[in-house]
Design a protein around this motif. Sequence first.
Motif, PDB file in Angstrom:
ATOM      1  N   MET A   1       0.717  -1.035   0.002  1.00  0.00           N
ATOM      2  CA  MET A   1       0.035  -0.096  -0.103  1.00  0.00           C
ATOM      3  C   MET A   1       0.820   1.219  -0.078  1.00  0.00           C
ATOM      4  O   MET A   1       1.906   1.090   0.718  1.00  0.00           O
ATOM      5  CB  MET A   1      -0.827  -0.105   1.110  1.00  0.00           C
ATOM      6  CG  MET A   1      -2.064   0.836   1.072  1.00  0.00           C
ATOM      7  SD  MET A   1      -3.377   0.582   2.159  1.00  0.00           S
ATOM      8  CE  MET A   1      -3.471  -1.233   2.512  1.00  0.00           C
ATOM      9  N   LYS A   2       0.393   2.308  -0.670  1.00  0.00           N
ATOM     10  CA  LYS A   2       1.588   3.422  -1.047  1.00  0.00           C
ATOM     11  C   LYS A   2       0.969   4.550  -0.049  1.00  0.00           C
ATOM     12  O   LYS A   2       1.572   5.532  -0.091  1.00  0.00           O
ATOM     13  CB  LYS A   2       0.927   4.139  -2.391  1.00  0.00           C
ATOM     14  CG  LYS A   2       1.626   2.985  -3.315  1.00  0.00           C
ATOM     15  CD  LYS A   2       1.127   3.292  -4.912  1.00  0.00           C
ATOM     16  CE  LYS A   2       1.173   2.374  -5.732  1.00  0.00           C
ATOM     17  NZ  LYS A   2       0.651   2.436  -7.065  1.00  0.00           N
ATOM     18  N   ILE A   3       0.021   4.303   0.823  1.00  0.00           N
ATOM     19  CA  ILE A   3      -0.370   5.287   1.946  1.00  0.00           C
ATOM     20  C   ILE A   3       0.013   4.890   3.368  1.00  0.00           C
ATOM     21  O   ILE A   3       0.365   3.479   3.793  1.00  0.00           O
ATOM     22  CB  ILE A   3      -1.768   5.762   1.946  1.00  0.00           C
ATOM     23  CG1 ILE A   3      -2.779   4.353   2.174  1.00  0.00           C
ATOM     24  CG2 ILE A   3      -2.208   6.315   0.772  1.00  0.00           C
ATOM     25  CD1 ILE A   3      -4.289   4.775   2.479  1.00  0.00           C
ATOM     26  N   SER A   4       0.194   5.875   4.351  1.00  0.00           N
ATOM     27  CA  SER A   4       0.603   5.507   5.687  1.00  0.00           C
ATOM     28  C   SER A   4      -0.341   4.983   6.371  1.00  0.00           C
ATOM     29  O   SER A   4      -1.607   5.129   5.935  1.00  0.00           O
ATOM     30  CB  SER A   4       1.271   6.897   6.461  1.00  0.00           C
ATOM     31  OG  SER A   4       0.153   7.737   6.586  1.00  0.00           O
ATOM     32  N   GLN A   5      -0.056   4.143   7.645  1.00  0.00           N
ATOM     33  CA  GLN A   5      -1.032   3.595   8.419  1.00  0.00           C
ATOM     34  C   GLN A   5      -2.132   4.906   9.009  1.00  0.00           C
ATOM     35  O   GLN A   5      -3.136   4.772   9.123  1.00  0.00           O
ATOM     36  CB  GLN A   5      -0.340   2.791   9.653  1.00  0.00           C
ATOM     37  CG  GLN A   5       0.134   1.667   9.155  1.00  0.00           C
ATOM     38  CD  GLN A   5      -0.855   0.755   8.612  1.00  0.00           C
ATOM     39  OE1 GLN A   5      -1.912   0.339   9.242  1.00  0.00           O
ATOM     40  NE2 GLN A   5      -0.705   0.142   7.461  1.00  0.00           N
ATOM     41  N   GLU A   6      -1.281   6.137   9.288  1.00  0.00           N
ATOM     42  CA  GLU A   6      -2.206   7.200   9.835  1.00  0.00           C
ATOM     43  C   GLU A   6      -3.209   7.658   8.662  1.00  0.00           C
ATOM     44  O   GLU A   6      -4.456   7.839   9.071  1.00  0.00           O
ATOM     45  CB  GLU A   6      -1.367   8.342  10.162  1.00  0.00           C
ATOM     46  CG  GLU A   6      -2.165   9.402  10.648  1.00  0.00           C
ATOM     47  CD  GLU A   6      -3.160   9.124  12.035  1.00  0.00           C
ATOM     48  OE1 GLU A   6      -3.996   9.659  12.098  1.00  0.00           O
ATOM     49  OE2 GLU A   6      -2.610   8.105  12.630  1.00  0.00           O
ATOM     50  N   GLU A   7      -2.816   7.859   7.415  1.00  0.00           N
ATOM     51  CA  GLU A   7      -3.545   7.979   6.411  1.00  0.00           C
ATOM     52  C   GLU A   7      -4.603   7.245   6.301  1.00  0.00           C
ATOM     53  O   GLU A   7      -6.000   7.423   6.026  1.00  0.00           O
ATOM     54  CB  GLU A   7      -2.968   8.283   5.020  1.00  0.00           C
ATOM     55  CG  GLU A   7      -2.082   9.606   5.051  1.00  0.00           C
ATOM     56  CD  GLU A   7      -1.239   9.552   3.840  1.00  0.00           C
ATOM     57  OE1 GLU A   7      -0.902  10.635   3.090  1.00  0.00           O
ATOM     58  OE2 GLU A   7      -0.465   8.475   3.289  1.00  0.00           O
ATOM     59  N   LEU A   8      -4.318   5.575   6.393  1.00  0.00           N
ATOM     60  CA  LEU A   8      -5.426   4.652   6.156  1.00  0.00           C
ATOM     61  C   LEU A   8      -6.543   4.747   7.312  1.00  0.00           C
ATOM     62  O   LEU A   8      -7.735   4.732   7.017  1.00  0.00           O
ATOM     63  CB  LEU A   8      -4.706   3.486   6.142  1.00  0.00           C
ATOM     64  CG  LEU A   8      -5.742   2.171   5.956  1.00  0.00           C
ATOM     65  CD1 LEU A   8      -6.456   2.139   4.818  1.00  0.00           C
ATOM     66  CD2 LEU A   8      -4.655   1.028   6.043  1.00  0.00           C
ATOM     67  N   LYS A   9      -5.973   4.952   8.574  1.00  0.00           N
ATOM     68  CA  LYS A   9      -7.057   5.095   9.534  1.00  0.00           C
ATOM     69  C   LYS A   9      -7.880   6.279   9.324  1.00  0.00           C
ATOM     70  O   LYS A   9      -9.119   6.177   9.382  1.00  0.00           O
ATOM     71  CB  LYS A   9      -6.323   5.386  10.931  1.00  0.00           C
ATOM     72  CG  LYS A   9      -7.055   5.266  12.261  1.00  0.00           C
ATOM     73  CD  LYS A   9      -6.319   5.776  13.416  1.00  0.00           C
ATOM     74  CE  LYS A   9      -7.333   5.818  14.685  1.00  0.00           C
ATOM     75  NZ  LYS A   9      -8.450   6.435  14.380  1.00  0.00           N
ATOM     76  N   GLN A  10      -7.341   7.304   9.167  1.00  0.00           N
ATOM     77  CA  GLN A  10      -8.070   8.482   8.790  1.00  0.00           C
ATOM     78  C   GLN A  10      -9.279   8.498   7.767  1.00  0.00           C
ATOM     79  O   GLN A  10     -10.496   8.728   7.921  1.00  0.00           O
ATOM     80  CB  GLN A  10      -7.396   9.826   8.375  1.00  0.00           C
ATOM     81  CG  GLN A  10      -6.292  10.193   9.537  1.00  0.00           C
ATOM     82  CD  GLN A  10      -5.550  11.451   9.064  1.00  0.00           C
ATOM     83  OE1 GLN A  10      -5.412  11.654   7.899  1.00  0.00           O
ATOM     84  NE2 GLN A  10      -5.094  12.202   9.939  1.00  0.00           N
ATOM     85  N   LEU A  11      -9.085   7.585   6.683  1.00  0.00           N
ATOM     86  CA  LEU A  11      -9.767   7.394   5.622  1.00  0.00           C
ATOM     87  C   LEU A  11     -10.794   6.365   6.142  1.00  0.00           C
ATOM     88  O   LEU A  11     -11.974   6.395   5.609  1.00  0.00           O
ATOM     89  CB  LEU A  11      -8.764   6.600   4.171  1.00  0.00           C
ATOM     90  CG  LEU A  11      -8.148   7.630   3.555  1.00  0.00           C
ATOM     91  CD1 LEU A  11      -7.334   7.029   2.567  1.00  0.00           C
ATOM     92  CD2 LEU A  11      -9.049   8.416   2.733  1.00  0.00           C
ATOM     93  N   VAL A  12     -10.436   5.232   6.810  1.00  0.00           N
ATOM     94  CA  VAL A  12     -11.502   4.324   7.244  1.00  0.00           C
ATOM     95  C   VAL A  12     -12.468   4.947   8.286  1.00  0.00           C
ATOM     96  O   VAL A  12     -13.763   5.015   8.005  1.00  0.00           O
ATOM     97  CB  VAL A  12     -10.643   3.187   8.047  1.00  0.00           C
ATOM     98  CG1 VAL A  12     -11.779   2.318   8.698  1.00  0.00           C
ATOM     99  CG2 VAL A  12      -9.873   2.274   6.890  1.00  0.00           C
ATOM    100  N   ASP A  13     -11.802   5.773   8.935  1.00  0.00           N
ATOM    101  CA  ASP A  13     -12.881   6.696   9.753  1.00  0.00           C
ATOM    102  C   ASP A  13     -13.842   7.636   9.032  1.00  0.00           C
ATOM    103  O   ASP A  13     -14.935   7.488   9.612  1.00  0.00           O
ATOM    104  CB  ASP A  13     -12.108   7.686  11.152  1.00  0.00           C
ATOM    105  CG  ASP A  13     -11.267   6.686  12.031  1.00  0.00           C
ATOM    106  OD1 ASP A  13     -11.538   5.473  12.180  1.00  0.00           O
ATOM    107  OD2 ASP A  13     -10.186   7.389  12.645  1.00  0.00           O
ATOM    108  N   ALA A  14     -13.337   8.307   8.063  1.00  0.00           N
ATOM    109  CA  ALA A  14     -14.080   9.025   7.523  1.00  0.00           C
ATOM    110  C   ALA A  14     -15.146   8.284   6.316  1.00  0.00           C
ATOM    111  O   ALA A  14     -16.300   8.554   6.445  1.00  0.00           O
ATOM    112  CB  ALA A  14     -13.212   9.750   6.358  1.00  0.00           C
ATOM    113  N   ALA A  15     -14.605   7.133   6.034  1.00  0.00           N
ATOM    114  CA  ALA A  15     -15.665   6.188   5.200  1.00  0.00           C
ATOM    115  C   ALA A  15     -16.820   5.290   5.992  1.00  0.00           C
ATOM    116  O   ALA A  15     -17.881   5.564   5.580  1.00  0.00           O
ATOM    117  CB  ALA A  15     -14.906   5.149   4.406  1.00  0.00           C
ATOM    118  N   ILE A  16     -16.444   5.347   7.158  1.00  0.00           N
ATOM    119  CA  ILE A  16     -17.492   4.687   8.149  1.00  0.00           C
ATOM    120  C   ILE A  16     -18.325   5.777   8.709  1.00  0.00           C
ATOM    121  O   ILE A  16     -19.636   5.656   8.708  1.00  0.00           O
ATOM    122  CB  ILE A  16     -16.945   4.005   9.371  1.00  0.00           C
ATOM    123  CG1 ILE A  16     -16.073   2.618   8.744  1.00  0.00           C
ATOM    124  CG2 ILE A  16     -17.811   3.751  10.388  1.00  0.00           C
ATOM    125  CD1 ILE A  16     -15.368   1.971   9.788  1.00  0.00           C
TER     126      ILE A  16
END
Length: 139
Positions: A1-16
């Motif tokens: 994956m080309k994104i950081s774990q922090e970016e991924l967490k922010q995206l998951v939170d936003a999508a949910i």
Amino acid sequence: MKISQEELKQLVDAAIDIKKHCYAPYSNFRVGAALLGEDGKIYTGVNVENCSYGLTICAERTAYTKAVSEGCKKFKAIVVSSDVEDKFITPCGACRQFAIEFGDFDVVCVKPDRTMSASTTLEMLPGFFLELPKDSAKN
């Protein structure tokens, strides 16, 4: 994956979180999407149904059109979230073709318990229609 774990967490939170704004009175099938632009901004979207089902717009396409209308056309990742617990919900064919227009980037599908399945736009649509535009975000 080309994104950081922090970016991924922010995206998951936003999508949910964004699913609470879905308009799904016919199917009660809520989908939220969070798209990370190369500008670092997160663009969210929800599915918006219509009684004429062909006019319904998916959460992913809502996020893409929001981003483009705000000047962002290059993306790092998208996260797609639904309420389905027993399987991953992936972008439909139209959303896959819509995404590939903007290049190859991460696509993460997430269940309500936050388990994830990751791929890329090219992996999801290997035989895409037409060529990528010359100024496309080819990561």
